[in-house]
Each structure stands twice: as structure tokens, then as C-alpha cells.
Scaffold this motif. Structure first.
Motif, PDB file in Angstrom:
ATOM      1  N   GLN A 153     -19.932  16.835 -18.283  1.00  0.00           N
ATOM      2  CA  GLN A 153     -20.583  17.375 -19.481  1.00  0.00           C
ATOM      3  C   GLN A 153     -20.779  16.314 -20.572  1.00  0.00           C
ATOM      4  O   GLN A 153     -21.630  16.472 -21.451  1.00  0.00           O
ATOM      5  N   ASN A 154     -19.987  15.253 -20.529  1.00  0.00           N
ATOM      6  CA  ASN A 154     -20.115  14.163 -21.505  1.00  0.00           C
ATOM      7  C   ASN A 154     -21.041  13.051 -21.015  1.00  0.00           C
ATOM      8  O   ASN A 154     -21.101  11.977 -21.603  1.00  0.00           O
ATOM      9  N   ASN A 155     -21.730  13.321 -19.907  1.00  0.00           N
ATOM     10  CA  ASN A 155     -22.638  12.350 -19.275  1.00  0.00           C
ATOM     11  C   ASN A 155     -21.913  11.112 -18.758  1.00  0.00           C
ATOM     12  O   ASN A 155     -22.481  10.025 -18.662  1.00  0.00           O
ATOM     13  N   GLU A 156     -20.635  11.285 -18.414  1.00  0.00           N
ATOM     14  CA  GLU A 156     -19.859  10.206 -17.805  1.00  0.00           C
ATOM     15  C   GLU A 156     -19.987  10.285 -16.289  1.00  0.00           C
ATOM     16  O   GLU A 156     -20.084  11.373 -15.719  1.00  0.00           O
ATOM     17  N   LEU A 157     -19.966   9.108 -15.652  1.00  0.00           N
ATOM     18  CA  LEU A 157     -20.036   9.034 -14.194  1.00  0.00           C
ATOM     19  C   LEU A 157     -18.633   8.997 -13.598  1.00  0.00           C
ATOM     20  O   LEU A 157     -17.782   8.224 -14.045  1.00  0.00           O
ATOM     21  N   ILE A 158     -18.401   9.835 -12.594  1.00  0.00           N
ATOM     22  CA  ILE A 158     -17.162   9.776 -11.812  1.00  0.00           C
ATOM     23  C   ILE A 158     -17.580   9.508 -10.371  1.00  0.00           C
ATOM     24  O   ILE A 158     -18.386  10.268  -9.809  1.00  0.00           O
ATOM     25  N   THR A 159     -17.092   8.432  -9.780  1.00  0.00           N
ATOM     26  CA  THR A 159     -17.526   8.046  -8.435  1.00  0.00           C
ATOM     27  C   THR A 159     -16.360   8.076  -7.462  1.00  0.00           C
ATOM     28  O   THR A 159     -15.200   7.884  -7.845  1.00  0.00           O
ATOM     29  N   THR A 160     -16.690   8.299  -6.192  1.00  0.00           N
ATOM     30  CA  THR A 160     -15.661   8.299  -5.148  1.00  0.00           C
ATOM     31  C   THR A 160     -15.310   6.866  -4.750  1.00  0.00           C
ATOM     32  O   THR A 160     -15.982   5.908  -5.142  1.00  0.00           O
ATOM     33  N   ASN A 161     -14.241   6.757  -3.945  1.00  0.00           N
ATOM     34  CA  ASN A 161     -13.610   5.445  -3.729  1.00  0.00           C
ATOM     35  C   ASN A 161     -14.460   4.440  -2.967  1.00  0.00           C
ATOM     36  O   ASN A 161     -14.248   3.235  -3.081  1.00  0.00           O
ATOM     37  N   GLY A 162     -15.422   4.927  -2.157  1.00  0.00           N
ATOM     38  CA  GLY A 162     -16.215   4.006  -1.346  1.00  0.00           C
ATOM     39  C   GLY A 162     -17.371   3.356  -2.068  1.00  0.00           C
ATOM     40  O   GLY A 162     -18.069   2.522  -1.500  1.00  0.00           O
ATOM     41  N   LEU A 163     -17.581   3.728  -3.332  1.00  0.00           N
ATOM     42  CA  LEU A 163     -18.660   3.127  -4.126  1.00  0.00           C
ATOM     43  C   LEU A 163     -18.089   1.990  -4.969  1.00  0.00           C
ATOM     44  O   LEU A 163     -17.159   2.191  -5.743  1.00  0.00           O
ATOM     45  N   GLU A 164     -18.663   0.831  -4.814  1.00  0.00           N
ATOM     46  CA  GLU A 164     -18.176  -0.361  -5.531  1.00  0.00           C
ATOM     47  C   GLU A 164     -19.020  -0.576  -6.793  1.00  0.00           C
ATOM     48  O   GLU A 164     -20.254  -0.693  -6.716  1.00  0.00           O
ATOM     49  N   LYS A 165     -18.353  -0.589  -7.934  1.00  0.00           N
ATOM     50  CA  LYS A 165     -19.073  -0.823  -9.185  1.00  0.00           C
ATOM     51  C   LYS A 165     -19.388  -2.308  -9.296  1.00  0.00           C
ATOM     52  O   LYS A 165     -18.497  -3.158  -9.333  1.00  0.00           O
ATOM     53  N   GLN A 166     -20.685  -2.631  -9.328  1.00  0.00           N
ATOM     54  CA  GLN A 166     -21.100  -4.032  -9.388  1.00  0.00           C
ATOM     55  C   GLN A 166     -21.298  -4.494 -10.827  1.00  0.00           C
ATOM     56  O   GLN A 166     -20.969  -5.609 -11.180  1.00  0.00           O
ATOM     57  N   ARG A 167     -21.830  -3.613 -11.635  1.00  0.00           N
ATOM     58  CA  ARG A 167     -21.901  -3.811 -13.093  1.00  0.00           C
ATOM     59  C   ARG A 167     -22.217  -2.452 -13.696  1.00  0.00           C
ATOM     60  O   ARG A 167     -22.324  -1.459 -12.976  1.00  0.00           O
ATOM     61  N   GLU A 168     -22.337  -2.369 -14.990  1.00  0.00           N
ATOM     62  CA  GLU A 168     -22.533  -1.071 -15.639  1.00  0.00           C
ATOM     63  C   GLU A 168     -23.758  -0.361 -15.078  1.00  0.00           C
ATOM     64  O   GLU A 168     -24.873  -0.875 -15.133  1.00  0.00           O
ATOM     65  N   GLY A 169     -23.549   0.827 -14.510  1.00  0.00           N
ATOM     66  CA  GLY A 169     -24.650   1.626 -13.975  1.00  0.00           C
ATOM     67  C   GLY A 169     -25.176   1.184 -12.634  1.00  0.00           C
ATOM     68  O   GLY A 169     -26.168   1.731 -12.142  1.00  0.00           O
ATOM     69  N   VAL A 170     -24.540   0.211 -12.014  1.00  0.00           N
ATOM     70  CA  VAL A 170     -25.002  -0.294 -10.706  1.00  0.00           C
ATOM     71  C   VAL A 170     -23.833  -0.276  -9.725  1.00  0.00           C
ATOM     72  O   VAL A 170     -22.770  -0.832  -9.998  1.00  0.00           O
ATOM     73  N   TYR A 171     -24.062   0.381  -8.582  1.00  0.00           N
ATOM     74  CA  TYR A 171     -23.008   0.542  -7.575  1.00  0.00           C
ATOM     75  C   TYR A 171     -23.516   0.079  -6.218  1.00  0.00           C
ATOM     76  O   TYR A 171     -24.731   0.075  -5.953  1.00  0.00           O
ATOM     77  N   GLY A 172     -22.574  -0.300  -5.364  1.00  0.00           N
ATOM     78  CA  GLY A 172     -22.898  -0.674  -3.997  1.00  0.00           C
ATOM     79  C   GLY A 172     -22.200   0.227  -2.999  1.00  0.00           C
ATOM     80  O   GLY A 172     -21.039   0.605  -3.204  1.00  0.00           O
ATOM     81  N   TYR A 173     -22.900   0.605  -1.956  1.00  0.00           N
ATOM     82  CA  TYR A 173     -22.314   1.384  -0.865  1.00  0.00           C
ATOM     83  C   TYR A 173     -22.714   0.712   0.433  1.00  0.00           C
ATOM     84  O   TYR A 173     -23.898   0.617   0.742  1.00  0.00           O
ATOM     85  N   GLU A 174     -21.726   0.203   1.140  1.00  0.00           N
ATOM     86  CA  GLU A 174     -21.963  -0.588   2.350  1.00  0.00           C
ATOM     87  C   GLU A 174     -22.866  -1.791   2.036  1.00  0.00           C
ATOM     88  O   GLU A 174     -23.566  -2.300   2.897  1.00  0.00           O
ATOM     89  N   SER A 175     -22.837  -2.218   0.788  1.00  0.00           N
ATOM     90  CA  SER A 175     -23.727  -3.327   0.384  1.00  0.00           C
ATOM     91  C   SER A 175     -23.165  -4.691   0.805  1.00  0.00           C
ATOM     92  O   SER A 175     -23.823  -5.701   0.652  1.00  0.00           O
ATOM     93  N   ASP A 176     -21.936  -4.658   1.365  1.00  0.00           N
ATOM     94  CA  ASP A 176     -21.354  -5.914   1.837  1.00  0.00           C
ATOM     95  C   ASP A 176     -21.835  -6.250   3.240  1.00  0.00           C
ATOM     96  O   ASP A 176     -21.512  -7.304   3.771  1.00  0.00           O
ATOM     97  N   ARG A 177     -22.583  -5.334   3.869  1.00  0.00           N
ATOM     98  CA  ARG A 177     -23.107  -5.663   5.196  1.00  0.00           C
ATOM     99  C   ARG A 177     -24.623  -5.521   5.184  1.00  0.00           C
ATOM    100  O   ARG A 177     -25.184  -4.718   4.434  1.00  0.00           O
ATOM    101  N   LYS A 178     -25.272  -6.328   5.965  1.00  0.00           N
ATOM    102  CA  LYS A 178     -26.734  -6.313   6.001  1.00  0.00           C
ATOM    103  C   LYS A 178     -27.196  -4.980   6.578  1.00  0.00           C
ATOM    104  O   LYS A 178     -26.602  -4.448   7.494  1.00  0.00           O
ATOM    105  N   ALA A 179     -28.278  -4.459   6.026  1.00  0.00           N
ATOM    106  CA  ALA A 179     -28.794  -3.165   6.509  1.00  0.00           C
ATOM    107  C   ALA A 179     -29.189  -3.267   7.966  1.00  0.00           C
ATOM    108  O   ALA A 179     -29.682  -4.297   8.430  1.00  0.00           O
ATOM    109  N   ASN A 180     -28.957  -2.183   8.700  1.00  0.00           N
ATOM    110  CA  ASN A 180     -29.332  -2.138  10.118  1.00  0.00           C
ATOM    111  C   ASN A 180     -30.795  -1.745  10.266  1.00  0.00           C
ATOM    112  O   ASN A 180     -31.296  -0.958   9.522  1.00  0.00           O
TER     113      ASN A 180
END
Length: 326
Positions: A299-326
Motif C-alpha cells: 500500500q506504500n508502493n514499496e517493493l517486496i521481492t522473493t529470494n531468487g531476485l537479485e537487486k542490481q540497483r534501485e528498481g532493477v533486478y536480475g533473475y537467472e541473469s548470471d547465466r546466458k539465456a537459452n
């Protein structure tokens, strides 16, 4: 010429199922586009809750009368929907149709139904009153007035099937957007990494602007929120996500939740379930599930993310971004 500049986008859009469906390809493939369009037209004839001649309408019209023989895909989707409803019965219920019709949220409804109306509808959403006959491939709602409503899951089923259809046409990269449900296929030909950048919409605005971006391999992103369909009385918002236990819009600290995974049908179900559980219990649920992540907006417009999402910088996240896309 770089890999990122030699590709064009071919975007097809068609109004269907109460939304604008968008298909983005990176090479011209008219047969794939026509196939997807024809498939969605067929599915609208089967699953539309607003067409009196759809198979879904026929099932509902025959509630309390007789079983209805359906196609294989209709039977499988109803079966999956009932299974999800039984697993998450506190929040996801495919029989919620009577309540949806009574409230009419998003369909011109602007008033709170009477308690008698709600109590009447709650008696029509018991899952043990659905009879599925696999051998005969029939669906039977045993009480008059019962209604299947596949709106909370059908687009996920369609998205999964469309991805298979695109692959069968030799399409190696693509984006399908079914209004709140985004699924991508293959690598992103416009990025050297092959990763996709998928925006998480900002629920405060209706212009589609993003609150965050996730860089990921090919996944499905399914978003549910209370700003999609609602009406307001005084300072109180009555939204379309109805509680099958109480018959009223569910109260949650969540304004919007996005599920990220491989299976769009599963993501549709989980987006509803996680809205009900709220940001903390919803996060706990998703963190226990393999290959599923979630982003909650409270309700406060805050982001809550699960453990597999890596915060790269403010507002930017990575998911499986450490491996090249198949």
C-alpha cells in the motif's frame, strides 16, 4: 552491424477477450500470427464468460440439469482449475462466478450487494459440487445457479499454448502480452546477453509506466492487482478480487503482485493466492516453490521481492541473469 540493430520488431495487436492482445516477433512470420489469432478466436468461443454461445456458458446454463461434453482442452483447463481451487481453497475458487456476477465490478457495478445476495452466492461455490468425468469428458455443476469462472486462470493457459504454437512455426524469439500476462520465448535478439528486460508496472498510474525492471531468461510474468477493476464509495475501494469465504473483496497489504516462472497457468493461480496471503506470507509461500519468484507492491508502493531476485540497483533486478539465456 551489431546483433542488437539488425533485428526488426513485427508487432500484431488485436482486441479480444476484453483486452488488447499483443504479439511481438523479430522476423516476419504471417502464418504464426494468423495461427495465434485463429487459436484465440477458437478459445474465445469455448471459454468466454460473456458469450451466451460459448462452451463455458453451456456448462453454466446446464448447472443442476445435466453434464456437458466438452473438448479435451476445455476439460483439462477446468480440471486444472478445480485442482488449484482445492489446493488453495481459501483464496482461489473457480466457482466464484455467481459472486462476480452479483458484484459486477468492472462491468458497471457501483454498489455493495445485500448480505442476502452474498449468502445465496456463497452456497453455490462448493467444489465438491463439480463432477468431472474423464472418460466421458463431461463437466457437470450439480446445483442450479452454479457458474464456472475461468477468468483468473484462462489467459495463463492460452499463453502457454501460444508459446508452443509459435515454436511449431519456427519462431525462436517472441513476446505475447495478454493484458497483464506477459510471456516470452527464447532469447532477446536485441540484447547481447540474450536476456529480456520486463517492466513491472507502477500501480499508481494507468499509462503503463514501470516501477521496476527484471532482467531475465525467457519466463512468464503474470500480474494481479486491485487497480485493474474497482469502484469507490467514499474513501473505500471495492476491487474485483473476491474472497470465496466471505464473498467480499479481500483486504490485503498488497496492491499488486507479479509472479515470475515458466508456467503461465500456474502463475495466474499463484498471483491470486499471493494477493490473499499478503506480502509476507505470500513471499514465504513463493520462496518454498521451485523456479518461482514474485514481486509485491504494498500500500506504500514499496517493493517486496522473493529470494531468487537479485537487486542490481534501485528498481532493477536480475533473475537467472548470471547465466546466458537459452
Amino acid at each position: 552491424m551489431s546483433n542488437a540493430t539488425k533485428h526488426k520488431k513485427y508487432i500484431s495487436q488485436f482486441p479480444m477477450m476484453g483486452t488488447i492482445i499483443s504479439l511481438t516477433l523479430f522476423e516476419k512470420n504471417d502464418s504464426a500470427v494468423f495461427d495465434v489469432y485463429d487459436y484465440l478466436q477458437q478459445m474465445d468461443q469455448v471459454f468466454s464468460a460473456n458469450r451466451p454461445d460459448s462452451i463455458l456458458a453451456k456448462i453454466n446454463q446446464n448447472a443442476g440439469k445435466q453434464p456437458v461434453k466438452v473438448s479435451k482442452e476445455c476439460f483439462e483447463l477446468v480440471k486444472d482449475s478445480v485442482a488449484y481451487s482445492k489446493e488453495y481453497s481459501d483464496s482461489f475458487n473457480v466457482l466464484i462466478g455467481p459472486l462476480v456476477k452479483t458484484w459486477k465490478i468492472g462491468f458497471g457495478g457501483h454498489q455493495i450487494p445485500s448480505q442476502d445476495e452474498i449468502d445465496h452466492d456463497l452456497k453455490l461455490i462448493h467444489l465438491d459440487e463439480v463432477r468431472l468425468n474423464q472418460k466421458q469428458r463431461t463437466v457437470y455443476l450439480t446445483k442450479k445457479g452454479m457458474q464456472l469462472d475461468l477468468g483468473a486462470i484462462a489467459k495463463g493457459y492460452f499463453a502457454d499454448q501460444i508459446i508452443h504454437r509459435l515454436a511449431n512455426h519456427g519462431v525462436t524469439s517472441g513476446i505475447i502480452n495478454l493484458g497483464g500476462n506477459v510471456q516470452v520465448l527464447g532469447q532477446n535478439p536485441l540484447a547481447a546477453s540474450g536476456l529480456w528486460g520486463i517492466g513491472i508496472r507502477d500501480p499508481r498510474y494507468e499509462d503503463g509506466r514501470s516501477l521496476a525492471v527484471v532482467h531475465t531468461t525467457a519466463k512468464t510474468f503474470v500480474t494481479s492487482g486491485i487497480r485493474e477493476r474497482y469502484f469507490k464509495i467514499g474513501n473505500h475501494i471495492y476491487h474485483h478480487i473476491l474472497n470465496p469465504q466471505t464473498g467480499y473483496p479481500e483486504k490485503s497489504d498488497v496492491v499488486q503482485v507479479t509472479i515470475i516462472t515458466d508456467n503461465s497457468e500456474l502463475a495466474e493461480a499463484l498471483s491470486t493466492v499471493c494477493f490473499f496471503r499478503g506480502s509476507q506470507r505470500g513471499k514465504q509461500l513463493v520462496d518454498q516453490l521451485p523456479n518461482v519468484e514474485a514481486i509485491f507492491v504494498n500500500q506504500n508502493n514499496e517493493l517486496i521481492t522473493t529470494n531468487g531476485l537479485e537487486k542490481q540497483r534501485e528498481g532493477v533486478y536480475g533473475y537467472e541473469s548470471d547465466r546466458k539465456a537459452n
